[in-house]
Design an enzyme around this catalytic site. Structure first.
Site, PDB file in Angstrom:
ATOM      1  N   HIS A 828       0.849  -1.184   0.000  1.00 36.23           N
ATOM      2  CA  HIS A 828       0.000   0.000   0.000  1.00 36.23           C
ATOM      3  C   HIS A 828       0.889   1.241   0.000  1.00 36.23           C
ATOM      4  CE1 HIS A 828      -3.218  -2.726   1.919  1.00 36.23           C
ATOM      5  NE2 HIS A 828      -3.400  -2.639   0.619  1.00 36.23           N
ATOM      6  N   GLU A 831       1.262   3.854   2.857  1.00 44.52           N
ATOM      7  CA  GLU A 831       1.773   3.431   4.154  1.00 44.52           C
ATOM      8  C   GLU A 831       3.287   3.490   4.166  1.00 44.52           C
ATOM      9  OE1 GLU A 831      -2.138   0.564   4.539  1.00 44.52           O
ATOM     10  OE2 GLU A 831      -0.172  -0.371   4.441  1.00 44.52           O
ATOM     11  N   HIS A 925       2.920  -3.247   6.984  1.00 41.67           N
ATOM     12  CA  HIS A 925       1.897  -2.264   6.602  1.00 41.67           C
ATOM     13  C   HIS A 925       1.900  -1.084   7.556  1.00 41.67           C
ATOM     14  CE1 HIS A 925      -0.775  -4.414   3.623  1.00 41.67           C
ATOM     15  NE2 HIS A 925       0.084  -5.362   3.954  1.00 41.67           N
ATOM     16  N   GLU A1010       1.398  -4.175  11.379  1.00 44.01           N
ATOM     17  CA  GLU A1010       0.832  -2.845  11.182  1.00 44.01           C
ATOM     18  C   GLU A1010       1.532  -1.843  12.093  1.00 44.01           C
ATOM     19  OE1 GLU A1010      -1.682  -2.049   9.150  1.00 44.01           O
ATOM     20  OE2 GLU A1010      -2.728  -3.927   8.708  1.00 44.01           O
TER      21      GLU A1010
HETATM   22 ZN   LIG Z   1      -1.851  -1.702   4.327  1.00 45.15          ZN
END
Ligand SMILES: [Zn+2]
Length: 1095
Positions: A828, A831, A925, A1010
């Site tokens: 992504h 990010e 992420h 994350e």
């Molecule tokens: Zn992500």
């Protein structure tokens, strides 16, 4: 309870009256600390009543009763909330009803007493669950209704009666009975406001709201409200004023109501009254409700762009008919910009002013989303393609398959070639780039005109050796530079605010280079602080990076680099009323339209010249550089700008990431910026997160860094309509505004703002090139190009391990048999924190520490540090050039449209065939709505337990190992929070890397890690915003945790855990849950224990 006085006997002597007076005075002061005194005084009255009271003629005492009741009401009001519950539990309601019945028997009933009793009942009612029943049984229901029927014009009395009636009707039997008695019709006759409110309680909202509008009630309500506002100067009738607003709020839930409100000049009336209320804090309730109504009624605008489709289109090699791109471009023109006035039923962000952050939304989602199909929950190793097809990936695993001597030779060859291995790194040119024979050969992307890279407007001037004012001791390397920093033969435009140069303004006693063109810029020397950064190398890397808009500029922050500041950056404390004042400023656009400039100063939809030159009265914006994302800037007022972000290429939404340049600022002036097309319903910008700013003036003064900045930050729903096409089919949606204010401290500065610390693809290539320099003879580092992206960029693949100790068979064997760790990041593009964590991982792995040595000797690392280079380069937030989220393509990646995912998955499939399934898979992420760093993993058991599906114990055979790594991380990494981790398999995630690698590849420890974009609310960094230092540390700690994992698994603690687990299986689910907690704490203790002597 002290307040319950027996009124059958009332003393008439002066002592009681004196005491009452005392009570009233006290209540006037409304001091909570006086509650105790009040209690004593009341007790005395009670005592007096009980001891001296003689029965007298009732009517002579009504006055005193009223007085006492009045006192009690005031008392109750003082301690309301804390004491009403006790009052109710002591039977207070019953006493009140009895009083009501008694009072009703007098003729005529004392209006004052009735008023007081109903006021008191209105307060007590909501706290008493049996209120309705008691009212019906005592007959109070009819008393109230009759009273109302007899006093249709007595607003003062009707108000509390209506309030009580509302509580009565919350009881179903009562509601039916009231309905039969024609109460609804009665209500309409009495007062529109309460009627609407009352009827709403009976869930007939829309019909009745419509009736209210038809009856012209909006105008009446507004007039009433204005009247109350003017006359209630001492703010004693807040309830009535609030009631009127609540009615307006309900009526304006429907389109017709909003229209009537606007036509009745409601905006101006509520705006003016609220503005007058602003100084009185106790009127906040009115202001907030007014603000809610105004926001709802604010006429929806369309975004000031010709289409919400991205300003950039990329011609895909093939466009699947059912794919998002086909859908997007097959729509009739203009259809995506329809402003629809549908009702948005979600009253969600009523007021986030005092809202406390909660993650519950996530949990709610989760429950709907849990995978309940046991078949899907069971990892089914699925090697996918046959080995013959996968053999082509052998070349990426030289360390596994080939004779080591050969491999070593090839490494050496690699090393000797000066390139960094991304672009055709060895003699067999092009061979390292897939497509494999079995995969359809991706057609090269649409031809891009190559940049003319022969000249770059940067020339090192080694002759000028004057003193550098950069604190670093190194030689002052000076560059003649233009702003923007250009690649190729593009004419220079400007420097800062109008042609003056950097050097002279920041106190350099050196060059006095007047006149913009050849301004002198000193490049901060950061070599010592940033070992992986080199400005010249960065420019070289940019030249090989292919963007859809064919960017030819370089953003200064990426060129200079970022040295993390040493000071702390605490989470921003929200100032009370910020959101409200911002919203009022927005509403003023409608109230005072003449103050609005509405002047576009930057517009990507004018491709030839997005920067609109003017007389210097406006800021200058720019984002035409790698990862830049700004579509349009509109000067709204002199120092306020609306900013529109560009959609991801080939899509019409996903706006969150931003990165743009600002110049032409005035020093010391407060500027307000509004990003007006945000999509998420809430944001960490409401919970302490600030934007990032980079000042070029600061950089050349020796402080090249991104700093958290911005005041008055908030994030709220705005009046720009969102097309249902871009809102997943939902109608009536609005965009959200992220607003912040800032001042600039330098004249002629060029500043950059970003959502998070930028990390471009060119930065990655530079870092990888510099990593080569960290290689020692003991390190095995190979950089391959996994494949080409749609946009024609390489996707680097790294292999890091230790060289075998010798060429002996044993050593070679140990080398080949090291467990594999597979890491990836940045699927992504928005990010960017994931890239900083990855940088930390890579730097640690290439380091010289004993831990790094052990790691390399213990594992083979396979790393794809950027799964979505095209998205990163083109300033996307979520997608690749195919307009799709690449982390939703893992189930069935298309080799042409999702090459990086296709080939990464193939690497893993190849490993399955080779029986070398990785020990750990982790995809890095960033998380925009939560704090801290945490992991998502996959567990059948935890999913089953969350979902309440029945499963046999054999379904629940599961090794607990998936918890070990996050547990270790929670102990060693300060930013990591075990509490935020989840191991539930969600349906919506079934095509993500984590779930597919777990299910198909069979990696038990398959994770998404994350990292917060905001900051931490636990651990060492509690209360601080996260910076690149902490992110890089996280990446390093991840490596350390792997080492601990290895020792734990090596010690066969695992078996122990497994035994425990089997034990648990035989019990019922409830018992299992209990045991599970025990097990967790057991595991925790064990890890703590291990942890103390692990490293
Ligand atoms: Zn992500």
């Amino acid at each position: 309870m002290f307040w319950i006085v027996c009124f059958s006997s009332v003393p008439s002597n002066s002592r009681v009256l004196m005491l009452l007076g005392q009570l009233e005075r006290m209540n006037g002061e409304a001091m909570l600390k006086d509650v105790e005194t009040a209690r004593q005084v009341t007790a005395k009255i009670l005592h007096l009543i009980q001891t001296q009271g003689k029965r007298k003629h009732a009517h002579t005492h009504t006055h005193i009763k009223t007085n006492i009741l009045h006192t009690q009401i005031s008392l109750l009001a003082v301690v309301l909330g804390r004491r009403v519950g006790v009052f109710v539990s002591k039977g207070g309601t019953g006493v009140l009803f009895q009083l009501l019945i008694n009072a009703s028997k007098e003729f005529p009933p004392s209006e004052e007493l009735m008023l007081q009793l109903h006021s008191l009942l209105a307060k007590v009612g909501p706290k008493d669950r049996k209120f309705g029943v008691k009212a019906r049984l005592t007959g109070a229901l009819n008393v109230t209704i009759n009273l109302m029927k007899q006093n249709l014009l007595n607003n003062k009395l009707l108000l509390p009666c209506l309030q009580v009636l509302r509580v009565y009707s919350s009881n179903l039997v009562n509601a039916v009975s009231l309905g039969k008695n024609g109460v609804v019709e009665l209500m309409f006759k009495i007062v529109a406001p309460y009627t609407v409110d009352f009827v709403n309680e009976q869930h007939e909202c829309e019909t009745n709201a419509r009736r209210a509008v038809d009856g012209g009630f909006v105008t009446v309500l507004l007039a009433l409200y204005l009247d109350w506002h003017r006359n209630d100067t001492r703010h004693r009738h807040m309830l009535i004023r609030k009631g009127l607003l609540v009615s307006l709020r309900n009526i304006t839930n429907i389109k017709l109501g909003r229209k009537a409100f606007i036509e009745a000049d409601g905006m101006r009336i509520l705006y003016n009254t609220s503005t007058e209320c602003l100084p009185v804090r106790t009127l906040d309730l009115l202001i907030n409700t007014s603000s809610l109504i105004m926001r709802k009624c604010f006429p929806k605008n369309r975004l000031p762009v010709p289409t919400i489709k991205s300003a950039f289109h990329f011609q895909l090699p093939n466009v699947p008919a059912a794919g998002p791109v086909a859908q997007l471009y097959n729509q009739p023109p203009g259809v995506d910009d329809v402003v629809d006035e549908s009702d948005d039923n979600e009253e969600a962000d009523a007021d986030t002013e005092n809202d406390t952050e909660n993650d519950d939304d996530d949990k709610d989602l989760l429950n709907d989303d849990i995978e309940t199909d046991l078949n899907k929950l069971h990892p089914k190793r699925n090697p996918g393609r046959p080995l013959e097809e996968l053999r082509v990936y052998e070349r990426f695993f030289l360390e596994l398959s080939e004779d080591f001597q050969v491999a070593k030779m090839s490494i050496l060859t690699n090393r000797n070639s000066s390139c960094i291995g991304i672009k055709d790194c060895n003699s067999t040119k092009g061979k390292h780039t897939l497509p494999s024979p079995s995969a359809p050969t991706p057609t090269p992307p649409a031809p891009l005109t190559p940049l003319e890279l022969d000249t770059i407007h940067l020339t090192k001037d080694q002759d000028k050796k004057e003193k550098s004012h950069i604190p670093s001791p190194d030689t002052g390397t000076k560059l003649h530079i233009q702003s923007p920093l250009l690649l190729g033969g593009i004419a220079s435009r400007r420097v800062g605010g109008g042609g003056s140069n950097f050097g002279s303004d920041c106190g350099s006693e050196g060059t006095e280079d007047e006149g913009g063109e050849g301004a002198v810029l000193e490049v901060p020397d950061t070599a010592l602080l940033l070992p992986l950064h080199d400005p010249d190398l960065y420019v070289e890397m940019v030249k090989g990076t292919r963007s859809v808009p064919e960017y030819a500029e370089v953003a200064y922050p990426d060129y200079f680099g970022h040295v993390a500041p040493t000071f702390k950056e605490p989470l921003l404390e929200r100032v009370y009323g910020v959101q409200r004042s911002k919203i009022y400023q927005d509403i003023e656009r409608l109230i005072h339209p003449n103050d609005i400039l509405d002047k576009a100063v930057y517009d990507l939809d004018i491709p030839s010249c997005p920067v609109i030159e003017d007389n210097g009265e406006s800021l200058k914006f720019n984002s035409q550089f790698e990862s830049g994302n700004l579509r349009k800037a509109v000067q709204v007022r002199k120092y306020e700008y609306d900013l529109v972000l560009n959609s991801d290429v080939n899509s019409n939404h996903y706006h969150q990431w931003f990165y743009f340049e600002v110049s032409g600022m005035r020093v010391g002036t407060v500027y307000r910026f509004n990003i007006i097309n945000c999509e998420k319903s809430n944001s960490q910008f409401n919970y302490g997160m600030q934007v990032l700013m980079y000042s070029v003036q600061e950089a050349i003064s020796g402080r090249p860094r991104w700093v958290r900045t911005g005041a008055d930050i908030c994030y709220y729903k705005n009046h720009f309509a969102r097309s249902s096409i871009a809102a997943g089919g939902q109608k009536g949606k609005s965009y959200y505004s992220m607003t912040f204010s800032t001042t600039f401290s330098h004249k002629d500065d060029v500043c950059y703002f970003a959502y998070h610390y930028p990390y471009t693809y060119s930065t990655l290539k530079m870092h990888l090139a510099k990593l080569e320099a960290l290689r020692t003879p003991q390190i095995y580092l190979r950089q391959d190009n996994l494949c080409e992206t749609l946009g024609g960029n390489g996707c680097p693949l790294l292999t890091i391990t230790a060289m075998p100790e010798s060429n002996s068979n044993d050593h070679i064997c140990q080398f080949r048999n090291r467990p594999l760790i597979f890491l990836s990041a940045r699927v992504h593009p928005g990010e960017t924190n994931a890239s900083w964590v990855m940088k930390g991982t890579l730097e640690f792995l290439m380091g010289t520490s004993p831990l790094a040595v052990s790691l390399r000797e213990g594992f083979i690392f396979k790393i794809v540090p950027m799964l979505n280079p095209d998205g990163v380069i083109n300033g996307n937030h979520r997608c690749s050039l195919s307009g799709e989220d690449l982390n939703r393509q893992w189930l069935n990646p298309n080799p042409e449209l999702h090459p990086t995912i296709y080939h990464t998955k193939s690497l893993l499939q190849y490993l399955v065939h080779m029986q070398r399934t990785p020990l750990v898979f982790c995809d890095y992420h960033g998380h925009s709505r939560k704090k801290n760093v945490f992991m998502y993993g996959c567990s059948v058991k935890e999913t089953v337990w969350q979902s309440n599906i029945t499963a046999s114990s054999s379904d629940l055979q599961e090794d607990l190992g998936y918890r070990t790594l996050p547990k270790i991380l929670s102990q060693i990494a300060p930013a990591f929070s075990m509490g935020s981790c989840s191991f539930v398999v969600e349906r919506s995630k079934e095509s993500t890397a984590r779930v597919v690698v777990w299910r198909e590849i069979g990696v038990q420890r398959s994770y998404t890690m994350e990292s917060t974009l905001c900051g931490c609310d636990q651990g060492k960094y509690k209360g601080l915003q996260i910076g690149t230092r902490e992110l890089e540390e996280m990446g390093a700690q991840f490596c350390v945790s792997l080492l601990r994992l290895k020792r734990l698994t090596g010690l066969r603690n695992h078996q122990h855990l497994l035994d425990l687990e089997n034990d648990i299986m035989t019990h019922t689910k409830v018992v299992r849950l209990v045991k599970w907690r025990i097990l967790q704490s057991h595991l925790h203790t064990q890890l703590m224990h291990e942890g103390t002597h692990m490293l």
